[in-house]
Design a protein around this motif. Sequence first.
Motif, PDB file in Angstrom:
ATOM      1  N   GLY A   1       3.969   0.795 -14.558  1.00 38.95           N
ATOM      2  CA  GLY A   1       4.910   1.155 -13.496  1.00 38.95           C
ATOM      3  C   GLY A   1       4.402   2.289 -12.621  1.00 38.95           C
ATOM      4  N   ALA A   2       3.467   3.081 -13.152  1.00 47.52           N
ATOM      5  CA  ALA A   2       2.912   4.194 -12.383  1.00 47.52           C
ATOM      6  C   ALA A   2       2.199   3.708 -11.125  1.00 47.52           C
ATOM      7  CB  ALA A   2       1.943   4.995 -13.260  1.00 47.52           C
ATOM      8  N   ALA A   3       1.768   2.452 -11.156  1.00 52.27           N
ATOM      9  CA  ALA A   3       1.025   1.907 -10.005  1.00 52.27           C
ATOM     10  C   ALA A   3       1.945   1.448  -8.884  1.00 52.27           C
ATOM     11  CB  ALA A   3       0.161   0.734 -10.479  1.00 52.27           C
ATOM     12  N   LEU A   4       3.264   1.444  -9.137  1.00 54.15           N
ATOM     13  CA  LEU A   4       4.184   0.834  -8.175  1.00 54.15           C
ATOM     14  C   LEU A   4       4.139   1.428  -6.760  1.00 54.15           C
ATOM     15  CD1 LEU A   4       7.465  -0.794  -8.934  1.00 54.15           C
ATOM     16  CD2 LEU A   4       7.372   0.698  -6.954  1.00 54.15           C
ATOM     17  N   PRO A   5       4.170   2.768  -6.616  1.00 53.66           N
ATOM     18  CA  PRO A   5       4.128   3.291  -5.236  1.00 53.66           C
ATOM     19  C   PRO A   5       2.868   2.841  -4.480  1.00 53.66           C
ATOM     20  CG  PRO A   5       4.776   5.017  -6.758  1.00 53.66           C
ATOM     21  CD  PRO A   5       4.331   3.853  -7.595  1.00 53.66           C
ATOM     22  N   ALA A   6       1.751   2.761  -5.183  1.00 52.18           N
ATOM     23  CA  ALA A   6       0.514   2.333  -4.521  1.00 52.18           C
ATOM     24  C   ALA A   6       0.557   0.851  -4.183  1.00 52.18           C
ATOM     25  CB  ALA A   6      -0.685   2.634  -5.422  1.00 52.18           C
ATOM     26  N   LEU A   7       1.145   0.072  -5.067  1.00 50.90           N
ATOM     27  CA  LEU A   7       1.254  -1.369  -4.811  1.00 50.90           C
ATOM     28  C   LEU A   7       2.116  -1.628  -3.577  1.00 50.90           C
ATOM     29  CD1 LEU A   7       0.489  -4.121  -6.389  1.00 50.90           C
ATOM     30  CD2 LEU A   7       2.940  -4.173  -6.823  1.00 50.90           C
ATOM     31  N   VAL A   8       3.224  -0.926  -3.499  1.00 46.32           N
ATOM     32  CA  VAL A   8       4.111  -1.062  -2.331  1.00 46.32           C
ATOM     33  C   VAL A   8       3.368  -0.627  -1.063  1.00 46.32           C
ATOM     34  CG1 VAL A   8       6.169  -0.067  -1.242  1.00 46.32           C
ATOM     35  CG2 VAL A   8       6.273  -0.850  -3.612  1.00 46.32           C
ATOM     36  N   PHE A   9       2.613   0.453  -1.183  1.00 47.30           N
ATOM     37  CA  PHE A   9       1.840   0.940  -0.035  1.00 47.30           C
ATOM     38  C   PHE A   9       0.860  -0.130   0.452  1.00 47.30           C
ATOM     39  CE2 PHE A   9      -2.077   2.774   1.627  1.00 47.30           C
ATOM     40  CZ  PHE A   9      -1.609   3.568   2.651  1.00 47.30           C
TER      41      PHE A   9
ATOM     42  N   ALA B   1       8.189  -6.811  -3.323  1.00 48.52           N
ATOM     43  CA  ALA B   1       7.108  -6.315  -4.198  1.00 48.52           C
ATOM     44  C   ALA B   1       7.650  -5.263  -5.164  1.00 48.52           C
ATOM     45  CB  ALA B   1       5.975  -5.734  -3.364  1.00 48.52           C
ATOM     46  N   GLY B   2       8.479  -4.329  -4.628  1.00 50.52           N
ATOM     47  CA  GLY B   2       9.036  -3.275  -5.476  1.00 50.52           C
ATOM     48  C   GLY B   2       9.937  -3.836  -6.552  1.00 50.52           C
ATOM     49  N   ALA B   3      10.828  -4.771  -6.155  1.00 50.12           N
ATOM     50  CA  ALA B   3      11.794  -5.331  -7.103  1.00 50.12           C
ATOM     51  C   ALA B   3      11.094  -6.183  -8.162  1.00 50.12           C
ATOM     52  CB  ALA B   3      12.825  -6.165  -6.344  1.00 50.12           C
ATOM     53  N   VAL B   4      10.179  -7.051  -7.711  1.00 48.55           N
ATOM     54  CA  VAL B   4       9.498  -7.954  -8.652  1.00 48.55           C
ATOM     55  C   VAL B   4       8.627  -7.163  -9.626  1.00 48.55           C
ATOM     56  CG1 VAL B   4       7.711  -9.742  -8.821  1.00 48.55           C
ATOM     57  CG2 VAL B   4       9.563  -9.979  -7.157  1.00 48.55           C
TER      58      VAL B   4
END
Lengths: 194, 283
Positions: free
Chosen positions: B35-43, B18-21
């Motif tokens: 990209g700001a949403a990435l930590p939440a998406l990974v969570f 998920a992080g890489a894609v």
Amino acid sequence: MRKLLGFLGTLLFLAGLAAPARAAEYTIDPTHTHILFMIDHLGFAKMIGLFTDFSGNISFDPNNVTASQLHVTINTSSLDTQNAQRNKDLKGADWFNVTEFPTMTFVGRSYAKKDDHSGTITGDLTLLGVTRPVTLNVVLNKIGKNPLDKKEEVGFSARGMLKRSDFGMKTFLPAIGDEVQLILEVEAKQPSPM
Amino acid sequence: MVLADNPLILPTLACLLAGAVFAGLVRLARAPRFGAALPALVFLVGYVLVYAKIPAFPPIGATNKLFYIGLAGLLLALAAGRVRHPAVLAAAVLGALLWIAAPRLAAPDAGLYPALLLLWLGGTVVLWRLQAVGAASPAQGGGGAVALAMVMALLGGFAPLALAGGSSTSLLLALACLSGLGAATLAELVFAQGFGAGAALAALGYLAIVDTLVLITRATDALLLIALPLLVLATQAAAARLLPAAAAPWPRARAVLVSLACAVAAFLPAVFVYFRDPDTFNP
């Protein structure tokens, strides 16, 4: 006057015969009752846990089993699995969540007699705020007077199974098993006669 | 079969993917704001796989609320271009905190309000500093990669404390998310897309795990949980100032050094726990 008293006496006697037998009320004896569960651990073996603090009442008449009543409350923070670190984990928010759900309850709803010594109890188990039906296979071991304290007593063994996922407890599925086997050995006593 | 046997593998691989894609998509789309949403998406990916569910709404119980707090973090992070005021951070942290604490607020004990105050102040400071570091330039010891690396350091330091504090699930979730954030940090370090300040709000879900551990599981070492962010934030600030000026022409090297310093600092509380009681980490 004597005739009137005799008539009233006969009436009371007949009324006593006609009244239905009342189920006896029993209180679960925590000293001689054990509530255990077993759950698969990574396929290697079953982990066994037990609850040490609970209370409950049973209303039971062996001649009228379907009219029985059962209500059990278990203090979830009394969970013990013989490992302090695991106990801490299981009492935490991810499993039994004892802070938000300090008790789990089982209320019997229907009782079916298989033979003179066995049957089933289907009741509502409330765990983690979710209520689902659970059926226990019950064996009536003995009913009668306890030879030590002279109280009327009844003893059951019950076995059942539930899926923890039905109650929203899905942590570590499927590595930790979904099916939870229930093992209950119950003694319940009538209160001392006044 | 191996995936099912080890509860860590699938969430870790999924978060890594998920992080890489997502980092790749942000670069392809040339839309660093998302990209700001990435930590939440990974969570959220880690949560769904570790807890094996998407909880129904309204959620019953703190662990089910975690998912929706993570989701709120995602939405807030996406909107963060417009709302970057510290008051927004404080309000978001407080909202999540009070929602988690709701069952205890009905019958508060003596320790509840000090714990709430510490968690609120601590959470707000962490997000505020992440935002500031994310907005700073690499030459200043900041930037998106350093901000993401600080979240990773906090998660890596938190994971063993979570295990000691009665939540092996939080340990798994933290480790799984580490892999996803690692992929994103690497992408940010190489491509410098500017994940930026908004990413701080996306860490709301991670803070909610700490809130749950302290307020609901209640078996954790609160002092170590306080020490962890203090150590990481102080180390970042110190490293950014103390690194020799000679490193300035190489901002990536500077970012790596600051991140490594944060990682080392983050593990000190776990080292302390190990030496205090080595049996704590026995599986």
